[in-house]
Design a protein around this motif. Structure first.
Motif, PDB file in Angstrom:
ATOM      1  N   ALA A  14       0.827  -1.210   0.000  1.00 52.50           N
ATOM      2  CA  ALA A  14       0.000   0.000   0.000  1.00 52.50           C
ATOM      3  C   ALA A  14       0.860   1.259   0.000  1.00 52.50           C
ATOM      4  O   ALA A  14       0.525   2.247  -0.650  1.00 52.50           O
ATOM      5  CB  ALA A  14      -0.932  -0.010   1.209  1.00 52.50           C
ATOM      6  N   GLU A  15       1.984   1.221   0.700  1.00 56.63           N
ATOM      7  CA  GLU A  15       2.861   2.391   0.759  1.00 56.63           C
ATOM      8  C   GLU A  15       3.461   2.703  -0.608  1.00 56.63           C
ATOM      9  O   GLU A  15       3.513   3.853  -1.037  1.00 56.63           O
ATOM     10  CB  GLU A  15       3.967   2.155   1.785  1.00 56.63           C
ATOM     11  N   CYS A  16       3.907   1.678  -1.305  1.00 55.44           N
ATOM     12  CA  CYS A  16       4.478   1.862  -2.645  1.00 55.44           C
ATOM     13  C   CYS A  16       3.409   2.357  -3.613  1.00 55.44           C
ATOM     14  O   CYS A  16       3.658   3.236  -4.429  1.00 55.44           O
ATOM     15  CB  CYS A  16       5.093   0.564  -3.144  1.00 55.44           C
ATOM     16  N   GLU A  17       2.216   1.802  -3.500  1.00 52.57           N
ATOM     17  CA  GLU A  17       1.116   2.229  -4.372  1.00 52.57           C
ATOM     18  C   GLU A  17       0.764   3.699  -4.121  1.00 52.57           C
ATOM     19  O   GLU A  17       0.552   4.464  -5.059  1.00 52.57           O
ATOM     20  CB  GLU A  17      -0.106   1.340  -4.133  1.00 52.57           C
ATOM     21  N   ALA A  18       0.749   4.098  -2.855  1.00 52.37           N
ATOM     22  CA  ALA A  18       0.436   5.494  -2.513  1.00 52.37           C
ATOM     23  C   ALA A  18       1.530   6.432  -3.015  1.00 52.37           C
ATOM     24  O   ALA A  18       1.233   7.509  -3.538  1.00 52.37           O
ATOM     25  CB  ALA A  18       0.254   5.638  -1.001  1.00 52.37           C
ATOM     26  N   LEU A  19       2.790   6.031  -2.849  1.00 49.32           N
ATOM     27  CA  LEU A  19       3.897   6.860  -3.322  1.00 49.32           C
ATOM     28  C   LEU A  19       3.846   7.004  -4.839  1.00 49.32           C
ATOM     29  O   LEU A  19       4.035   8.094  -5.388  1.00 49.32           O
ATOM     30  CB  LEU A  19       5.236   6.271  -2.892  1.00 49.32           C
ATOM     31  N   THR A  20       3.564   5.915  -5.526  1.00 49.21           N
ATOM     32  CA  THR A  20       3.455   5.951  -6.987  1.00 49.21           C
ATOM     33  C   THR A  20       2.375   6.938  -7.408  1.00 49.21           C
ATOM     34  O   THR A  20       2.587   7.787  -8.270  1.00 49.21           O
ATOM     35  CB  THR A  20       3.151   4.543  -7.540  1.00 49.21           C
ATOM     36  N   ARG A  21       1.207   6.835  -6.799  1.00 49.20           N
ATOM     37  CA  ARG A  21       0.092   7.725  -7.145  1.00 49.20           C
ATOM     38  C   ARG A  21       0.438   9.181  -6.812  1.00 49.20           C
ATOM     39  O   ARG A  21       0.190  10.082  -7.621  1.00 49.20           O
ATOM     40  CB  ARG A  21      -1.169   7.300  -6.404  1.00 49.20           C
ATOM     41  N   THR A  22       1.059   9.411  -5.661  1.00 52.70           N
ATOM     42  CA  THR A  22       1.431  10.772  -5.256  1.00 52.70           C
ATOM     43  C   THR A  22       2.419  11.388  -6.241  1.00 52.70           C
ATOM     44  O   THR A  22       2.258  12.537  -6.660  1.00 52.70           O
ATOM     45  CB  THR A  22       2.036  10.762  -3.841  1.00 52.70           C
ATOM     46  N   LEU A  23       3.451  10.630  -6.615  1.00 55.29           N
ATOM     47  CA  LEU A  23       4.463  11.163  -7.532  1.00 55.29           C
ATOM     48  C   LEU A  23       3.862  11.455  -8.898  1.00 55.29           C
ATOM     49  O   LEU A  23       4.198  12.461  -9.533  1.00 55.29           O
ATOM     50  CB  LEU A  23       5.638  10.197  -7.661  1.00 55.29           C
ATOM     51  N   ARG A  24       2.976  10.611  -9.367  1.00 51.40           N
ATOM     52  CA  ARG A  24       2.368  10.840 -10.673  1.00 51.40           C
ATOM     53  C   ARG A  24       1.415  12.022 -10.631  1.00 51.40           C
ATOM     54  O   ARG A  24       1.354  12.804 -11.581  1.00 51.40           O
ATOM     55  CB  ARG A  24       1.712   9.562 -11.169  1.00 51.40           C
ATOM     56  N   ARG A  25       0.681  12.162  -9.558  1.00 52.78           N
ATOM     57  CA  ARG A  25      -0.198  13.329  -9.428  1.00 52.78           C
ATOM     58  C   ARG A  25       0.626  14.609  -9.353  1.00 52.78           C
ATOM     59  O   ARG A  25       0.319  15.588 -10.021  1.00 52.78           O
ATOM     60  CB  ARG A  25      -1.079  13.191  -8.185  1.00 52.78           C
ATOM     61  N   ARG A  26       1.666  14.572  -8.548  1.00 56.91           N
ATOM     62  CA  ARG A  26       2.538  15.749  -8.420  1.00 56.91           C
ATOM     63  C   ARG A  26       3.176  16.082  -9.763  1.00 56.91           C
ATOM     64  O   ARG A  26       3.267  17.254 -10.147  1.00 56.91           O
ATOM     65  CB  ARG A  26       3.613  15.482  -7.371  1.00 56.91           C
ATOM     66  N   GLY A  27       3.597  15.062 -10.505  1.00 60.13           N
ATOM     67  CA  GLY A  27       4.171  15.279 -11.827  1.00 60.13           C
ATOM     68  C   GLY A  27       3.186  15.935 -12.770  1.00 60.13           C
ATOM     69  O   GLY A  27       3.531  16.849 -13.520  1.00 60.13           O
ATOM     70  N   THR A  28       1.934  15.499 -12.718  1.00 61.09           N
ATOM     71  CA  THR A  28       0.898  16.094 -13.563  1.00 61.09           C
ATOM     72  C   THR A  28       0.714  17.563 -13.236  1.00 61.09           C
ATOM     73  O   THR A  28       0.596  18.404 -14.138  1.00 61.09           O
ATOM     74  CB  THR A  28      -0.434  15.337 -13.391  1.00 61.09           C
ATOM     75  N   VAL A  29       0.694  17.895 -11.954  1.00 56.10           N
ATOM     76  CA  VAL A  29       0.519  19.297 -11.548  1.00 56.10           C
ATOM     77  C   VAL A  29       1.689  20.150 -12.031  1.00 56.10           C
ATOM     78  O   VAL A  29       1.494  21.211 -12.638  1.00 56.10           O
ATOM     79  CB  VAL A  29       0.356  19.415 -10.011  1.00 56.10           C
ATOM     80  N   VAL A  30       2.903  19.690 -11.788  1.00 50.14           N
ATOM     81  CA  VAL A  30       4.089  20.472 -12.173  1.00 50.14           C
ATOM     82  C   VAL A  30       4.151  20.641 -13.689  1.00 50.14           C
ATOM     83  O   VAL A  30       4.380  21.750 -14.194  1.00 50.14           O
ATOM     84  CB  VAL A  30       5.374  19.819 -11.621  1.00 50.14           C
ATOM     85  N   LEU A  31       3.937  19.553 -14.423  1.00 51.72           N
ATOM     86  CA  LEU A  31       3.946  19.642 -15.884  1.00 51.72           C
ATOM     87  C   LEU A  31       2.881  20.612 -16.384  1.00 51.72           C
ATOM     88  O   LEU A  31       3.128  21.421 -17.289  1.00 51.72           O
ATOM     89  CB  LEU A  31       3.719  18.262 -16.493  1.00 51.72           C
ATOM     90  N   SER A  32       1.697  20.565 -15.794  1.00 48.09           N
ATOM     91  CA  SER A  32       0.591  21.433 -16.219  1.00 48.09           C
ATOM     92  C   SER A  32       0.867  22.902 -15.929  1.00 48.09           C
ATOM     93  O   SER A  32       0.587  23.767 -16.761  1.00 48.09           O
ATOM     94  CB  SER A  32      -0.710  21.005 -15.533  1.00 48.09           C
ATOM     95  N   VAL A  33       1.418  23.178 -14.761  1.00 45.48           N
ATOM     96  CA  VAL A  33       1.726  24.568 -14.398  1.00 45.48           C
ATOM     97  C   VAL A  33       2.758  25.143 -15.364  1.00 45.48           C
ATOM     98  O   VAL A  33       2.597  26.259 -15.882  1.00 45.48           O
ATOM     99  CB  VAL A  33       2.209  24.666 -12.935  1.00 45.48           C
ATOM    100  N   PHE A  34       3.813  24.382 -15.643  1.00 46.40           N
ATOM    101  CA  PHE A  34       4.835  24.897 -16.552  1.00 46.40           C
ATOM    102  C   PHE A  34       4.350  24.942 -17.996  1.00 46.40           C
ATOM    103  O   PHE A  34       4.814  25.776 -18.782  1.00 46.40           O
ATOM    104  CB  PHE A  34       6.151  24.141 -16.389  1.00 46.40           C
ATOM    105  N   ALA A  35       3.402  24.093 -18.355  1.00 47.57           N
ATOM    106  CA  ALA A  35       2.792  24.199 -19.679  1.00 47.57           C
ATOM    107  C   ALA A  35       2.056  25.530 -19.814  1.00 47.57           C
ATOM    108  O   ALA A  35       2.127  26.186 -20.864  1.00 47.57           O
ATOM    109  CB  ALA A  35       1.829  23.032 -19.923  1.00 47.57           C
ATOM    110  N   VAL A  36       1.383  25.956 -18.753  1.00 46.55           N
ATOM    111  CA  VAL A  36       0.693  27.256 -18.774  1.00 46.55           C
ATOM    112  C   VAL A  36       1.712  28.384 -18.933  1.00 46.55           C
ATOM    113  O   VAL A  36       1.504  29.319 -19.721  1.00 46.55           O
ATOM    114  CB  VAL A  36      -0.174  27.458 -17.507  1.00 46.55           C
ATOM    115  N   VAL A  37       2.819  28.295 -18.199  1.00 41.46           N
ATOM    116  CA  VAL A  37       3.863  29.323 -18.308  1.00 41.46           C
ATOM    117  C   VAL A  37       4.372  29.406 -19.750  1.00 41.46           C
ATOM    118  O   VAL A  37       4.486  30.494 -20.329  1.00 41.46           O
ATOM    119  CB  VAL A  37       5.025  29.037 -17.326  1.00 41.46           C
ATOM    120  N   TRP A  38       4.661  28.245 -20.349  1.00 41.91           N
ATOM    121  CA  TRP A  38       5.135  28.224 -21.739  1.00 41.91           C
ATOM    122  C   TRP A  38       4.056  28.735 -22.699  1.00 41.91           C
ATOM    123  O   TRP A  38       4.363  29.424 -23.679  1.00 41.91           O
ATOM    124  CB  TRP A  38       5.567  26.821 -22.147  1.00 41.91           C
ATOM    125  N   ALA A  39       2.798  28.398 -22.443  1.00 37.65           N
ATOM    126  CA  ALA A  39       1.715  28.861 -23.317  1.00 37.65           C
ATOM    127  C   ALA A  39       1.625  30.386 -23.295  1.00 37.65           C
ATOM    128  O   ALA A  39       1.465  31.022 -24.343  1.00 37.65           O
ATOM    129  CB  ALA A  39       0.382  28.244 -22.895  1.00 37.65           C
TER     130      ALA A  39
END
Length: 193
Positions: A14-39
């Motif tokens: 469960a810990e590995c699954e939670a970490l995986t989900r957290t990192l992917r969610r965080r990655g989506t947020v960071v990628l999206s924010v910087f996509a807005v900056v580039w746009a």
């Protein structure tokens, strides 16, 4: 999850699954924010104020939709758990600090030398290159694709400068292409994991 042993590699806890989900969610947020900056950077180079406004208006909902996909309820767990190298968080910090210093350095050098047109492609190159180590550190193969595409965008921007395109045109091409690349990565991470 730190490098698993062969006996634990096939048992996602469960810990590995939670970490995986957290990192992917965080990655989506960071990628999206910087996509807005580039746009917004790309929109600032568009000749048409109406087109620029359209890009700016569309940028925020595109980013929000990626984040909502990443955080949606009932989403299936990631099909693959991340396998993180030892000291991955420290290494990510180092990569990000080096990237930040390099971004400020290219801005300073380009402006001091009287060549501000080089700023967007140089930043795209720095950002692209920083995704190569992040792909390994976050165990996200998609980031290698992001790295290659952003680096190609940077080279395209440099070629456009060499061809004599205006600073604004270069900024529009590099900014919008970088935004699309980051949104593509954000959506892929949000949906596919």
């Amino acid at each position: 999850m730190i490098q698993p042993t062969p006996s634990t590699a096939a048992v996602p806890d469960a810990e590995c699954e939670a970490l995986t989900r957290t990192l992917r969610r965080r990655g989506t947020v960071v990628l999206s924010v910087f996509a807005v900056v580039w746009a917004f950077a790309g929109a600032s180079g568009l000749a048409s104020p109406g087109a620029a406004l359209t890009v700016e208006i569309a940028a925020v909902p595109l980013a929000a939709a990626a984040v909502l996909l990443a955080y949606r309820r009932g989403a299936a767990p990631s099909p693959r758990m991340v396998v993180l190298p030892r000291n991955w968080a420290r290494s990510v910090g180092i990569v990000n600090v080096v990237e930040l210093v390099a971004v400020f350095a290219v801005i300073a050098v380009a402006n001091a030398s009287g060549h501000p047109a080089f700023v967007p492609p140089a930043i795209a190159l720095v950002v692209g290159l920083h995704f190569f180590p992040l792909a390994r550190l976050y165990d996200q193969w998609q980031y290698r694709v992001t790295a290659v595409v952003l680096s190609a965008v940077a080279v395209t921007g440099l070629a456009l400068i060499a061809a004599g395109l205006s600073d604004e045109s270069v900024r529009a091409v590099v900014g919008l292409a970088s935004a699309v690349t980051l949104w593509g990565s954000a959506y892929h991470v949000a949906v596919k994991g």
